[in-house]
Design a protein around this motif. Structure first.
Motif, PDB file in Angstrom:
ATOM      1  N   ASP A 146      77.605  16.378 105.030  1.00 36.76           N
ATOM      2  CA  ASP A 146      76.357  17.226 105.401  1.00 36.76           C
ATOM      3  C   ASP A 146      74.685  17.050 104.845  1.00 36.76           C
ATOM      4  O   ASP A 146      74.775  16.826 103.568  1.00 36.76           O
ATOM      5  CB  ASP A 146      76.551  18.240 105.290  1.00 36.76           C
ATOM      6  CG  ASP A 146      75.438  20.009 105.217  1.00 36.76           C
ATOM      7  OD1 ASP A 146      74.335  19.285 104.780  1.00 36.76           O
ATOM      8  OD2 ASP A 146      76.039  20.687 105.410  1.00 36.76           O
ATOM      9  N   ASP A 147      73.836  16.213 105.869  1.00 37.09           N
ATOM     10  CA  ASP A 147      72.657  15.630 104.817  1.00 37.09           C
ATOM     11  C   ASP A 147      72.388  16.916 103.992  1.00 37.09           C
ATOM     12  O   ASP A 147      71.629  16.683 103.338  1.00 37.09           O
ATOM     13  CB  ASP A 147      72.123  15.302 106.017  1.00 37.09           C
ATOM     14  CG  ASP A 147      72.441  13.482 106.664  1.00 37.09           C
ATOM     15  OD1 ASP A 147      73.405  13.097 105.963  1.00 37.09           O
ATOM     16  OD2 ASP A 147      71.351  13.156 107.328  1.00 37.09           O
ATOM     17  N   THR A 148      72.052  17.927 104.834  1.00 39.04           N
ATOM     18  CA  THR A 148      71.375  18.992 103.181  1.00 39.04           C
ATOM     19  C   THR A 148      71.886  19.359 102.324  1.00 39.04           C
ATOM     20  O   THR A 148      71.643  19.126 101.371  1.00 39.04           O
ATOM     21  CB  THR A 148      71.085  20.121 104.394  1.00 39.04           C
ATOM     22  OG1 THR A 148      70.840  20.238 105.920  1.00 39.04           O
ATOM     23  CG2 THR A 148      70.556  21.365 103.941  1.00 39.04           C
ATOM     24  N   ASN A 185      78.864  11.678 101.862  1.00 38.77           N
ATOM     25  CA  ASN A 185      78.222  11.909 103.357  1.00 38.77           C
ATOM     26  C   ASN A 185      79.469  12.913 103.969  1.00 38.77           C
ATOM     27  O   ASN A 185      80.326  13.882 103.080  1.00 38.77           O
ATOM     28  CB  ASN A 185      79.245  10.522 103.460  1.00 38.77           C
ATOM     29  CG  ASN A 185      79.506   9.363 102.710  1.00 38.77           C
ATOM     30  OD1 ASN A 185      78.170   8.744 103.545  1.00 38.77           O
ATOM     31  ND2 ASN A 185      80.272   7.898 102.521  1.00 38.77           N
ATOM     32  N   GLY A 218      73.899  17.032 100.839  1.00 38.10           N
ATOM     33  CA  GLY A 218      73.189  15.948 100.165  1.00 38.10           C
ATOM     34  C   GLY A 218      72.556  15.773  99.671  1.00 38.10           C
ATOM     35  O   GLY A 218      72.200  15.059  98.311  1.00 38.10           O
ATOM     36  N   LYS A 219      71.545  16.246 100.253  1.00 37.41           N
ATOM     37  CA  LYS A 219      69.720  15.983  99.605  1.00 37.41           C
ATOM     38  C   LYS A 219      70.097  17.191  98.868  1.00 37.41           C
ATOM     39  O   LYS A 219      69.318  16.377  97.084  1.00 37.41           O
ATOM     40  CB  LYS A 219      68.761  16.450 100.285  1.00 37.41           C
ATOM     41  CG  LYS A 219      68.772  15.102 101.265  1.00 37.41           C
ATOM     42  CD  LYS A 219      67.206  15.689 102.371  1.00 37.41           C
ATOM     43  CE  LYS A 219      67.276  14.624 103.323  1.00 37.41           C
ATOM     44  NZ  LYS A 219      66.122  14.937 104.818  1.00 37.41           N
ATOM     45  N   CYS A 271      70.305  10.784 100.100  1.00 37.08           N
ATOM     46  CA  CYS A 271      71.367  12.025  99.612  1.00 37.08           C
ATOM     47  C   CYS A 271      72.621  11.572  99.255  1.00 37.08           C
ATOM     48  O   CYS A 271      73.415  10.099  98.848  1.00 37.08           O
ATOM     49  CB  CYS A 271      72.350  11.765 101.395  1.00 37.08           C
ATOM     50  SG  CYS A 271      71.188  12.773 103.107  1.00 37.08           S
ATOM     51  N   SER A 279      70.611   5.769  98.653  1.00 35.64           N
ATOM     52  CA  SER A 279      70.038   6.627  99.353  1.00 35.64           C
ATOM     53  C   SER A 279      69.879   7.811  98.663  1.00 35.64           C
ATOM     54  O   SER A 279      69.419   8.792  97.708  1.00 35.64           O
ATOM     55  CB  SER A 279      71.669   7.768 100.135  1.00 35.64           C
ATOM     56  OG  SER A 279      71.328   8.242 101.248  1.00 35.64           O
TER      57      SER A 279
END
Length: 196
Positions: A101-103, A99, A105-106, A96, A94
């Motif tokens: 918050d995607d921001t 799991n 995670g990035k 990210c 992935s």
């Protein structure tokens, strides 16, 4: 002993899987000719042959027809790394990390890859699939760290089907576009697998 294998129209990784089985069936030296319909399959078959230290050549017969010739020498084993060396693979599925918050995670995966450039020993492989392939593509915030890892000897592979799915096949900027067979085979021959 010579053999011809028609892998036209076969989806990745079937040409590699079928070629490996055909190579293993050789009882004496000979030429395995594999017909495929795309350049990615040619590259994958070339890497397979080189892993066994077999001579390999390819020829583009037409716009969608390629022939790969592999000089098979039974008894040679694939080069799976140095004897006694612990092989480590990092598998990233992935863009990210974790799991929620995607921001976040990035940012975490970017920090993870930066930290990876500073560990000793470095991993032997980094394998990208699913949206993880986006990290190896142009515009990725992790690209500089990945290029530094590659320069330091880390082998980086991105799943070709995944890169095609995300429309970044032509934008992979580090490592090689590989196939699921190579990704699975690399994991099977790893002593340690790290999944951030």
């Amino acid at each position: 002993m010579d053999k011809k294998l028609d892998c036209m129209g076969m989806a990745c990784p079937l040409p590699v899987v079928n070629a490996k089985k055909a190579m293993e069936a050789f009882e004496e030296e000979g030429i395995l000719t594999v017909c495929v319909d795309n350049d990615t399959a040619v590259q994958n078959l070339t890497r397979l042959a080189k892993r066994y230290d077999y001579a390999v050549s390819s020829e583009k017969k037409s716009e969608q027809e390629y022939e790969v010739r592999i000089e098979v020498k039974p008894g040679k084993k694939s080069d799976e790394g140095e004897k006694g060396k612990c092989v480590t693979s990092v598998v990233i599925a992935s863009e990210c990390m974790g799991n929620g918050d995607d921001t976040l995670g990035k940012n975490l995966i970017k920090s993870f890859l930066f930290a990876l450039t500073n560990v000793d020993p470095l991993p032997d492989y980094i394998l990208f699939y699913n949206s993880g392939v986006l990290l190896a593509a142009e515009g990725s915030p992790a690209l500089e760290d990945l290029k530094n890892l590659e320069k330091a000897g880390v082998k980086i592979m991105s799943c070709g089907i995944c890169a095609g799915n995300f429309n970044v096949k032509e934008k992979i900027a580090v490592g090689i576009i590989s196939n699921m067979y190579d990704i699975v085979d690399t994991q099977m021959h790893s002593d340690r697998i790290l999944r951030p």
